[in-house]
Motif scaffolding. Structure first.
Motif, short mmCIF file in Angstrom:
data_model
loop_
_atom_site.label_atom_id
_atom_site.label_comp_id
_atom_site.label_asym_id
_atom_site.label_seq_id
_atom_site.Cartn_x
_atom_site.Cartn_y
_atom_site.Cartn_z
N ARG A 68 -48.57 -1.09 -22.41
CA ARG A 68 -49.43 -0.52 -23.45
C ARG A 68 -49.83 -1.63 -24.41
O ARG A 68 -49.05 -2.52 -24.71
CB ARG A 68 -48.71 0.59 -24.20
N GLY A 69 -51.06 -1.57 -24.87
CA GLY A 69 -51.60 -2.58 -25.77
C GLY A 69 -51.06 -2.42 -27.18
O GLY A 69 -50.25 -1.54 -27.47
N PRO A 70 -51.51 -3.29 -28.09
CA PRO A 70 -51.05 -3.21 -29.48
C PRO A 70 -51.58 -1.95 -30.16
O PRO A 70 -52.60 -1.39 -29.78
CB PRO A 70 -51.65 -4.46 -30.12
N LYS A 71 -50.85 -1.50 -31.18
CA LYS A 71 -51.26 -0.30 -31.91
C LYS A 71 -52.46 -0.62 -32.79
O LYS A 71 -52.47 -1.62 -33.51
CB LYS A 71 -50.10 0.21 -32.76
N HIS A 89 -53.65 4.51 -32.13
CA HIS A 89 -54.00 4.50 -30.71
C HIS A 89 -53.39 3.27 -30.05
O HIS A 89 -53.38 2.18 -30.62
CB HIS A 89 -55.52 4.45 -30.55
N ARG A 90 -52.84 3.47 -28.85
CA ARG A 90 -52.38 2.35 -28.01
C ARG A 90 -53.00 2.53 -26.63
O ARG A 90 -52.83 3.56 -26.00
CB ARG A 90 -50.86 2.34 -27.89
N GLN A 91 -53.73 1.51 -26.18
CA GLN A 91 -54.43 1.58 -24.89
C GLN A 91 -53.45 1.40 -23.74
O GLN A 91 -52.57 0.55 -23.80
CB GLN A 91 -55.51 0.49 -24.84
N GLU A 92 -53.63 2.20 -22.69
CA GLU A 92 -52.83 2.07 -21.47
C GLU A 92 -53.42 0.93 -20.63
O GLU A 92 -54.61 0.95 -20.31
CB GLU A 92 -52.88 3.37 -20.66
N LEU A 93 -52.61 -0.07 -20.27
CA LEU A 93 -53.08 -1.24 -19.56
C LEU A 93 -52.28 -1.47 -18.28
O LEU A 93 -51.18 -0.96 -18.13
CB LEU A 93 -52.94 -2.50 -20.43
#
Length: 102
Positions: A68-71, A89-93
């Motif tokens: 998961r990316g940075p908040k 939001h935290r992006q799923e990577l």
């Protein structure tokens, strides 16, 4: 040096063999093989961008892990009304290792 520009996760990435990239989450588990769609191929001095020739090119990658990316914090505020809203939001990577350009 051989490298390709591929379409991955809604963006375009410059990749060569051995690179590790992070893109939007793709389905599958760690160790799965993934094919990426090339947009441009540079092989030494020749540059290939024709769709007919790019259809023969295969860029393969191996999925290393999901992360998961940075908040990212989203704040909304309106003056003199008492309106405040906070959202995160935290992006799923997915992390991919490029294994071959053929």
């Amino acid at each position: 040096m051989v490298y390709a520009i591929v379409r991955a996760g809604g963006r375009q990435e410059k990749v060569s063999v051995g690179d590790v990239i992070e893109i939007n989450r793709v389905a599958g588990g760690a160790g799965d093989s993934i094919e990426l769609a090339p947009v441009l191929l540079v092989d030494g001095d020749s540059v290939t961008s024709a769709q007919a020739e790019l259809a023969k090119v295969k860029v393969s990658a191996e999925k290393v892990e999901d992360l998961r990316g940075p908040k990212i914090r989203i704040l909304r505020y309106k003056n003199k009304t008492g309106y405040k809203k906070r959202q995160g939001h935290r992006q799923e990577l997915s992390r991919l290792k490029i294994t071959g350009i053929a």
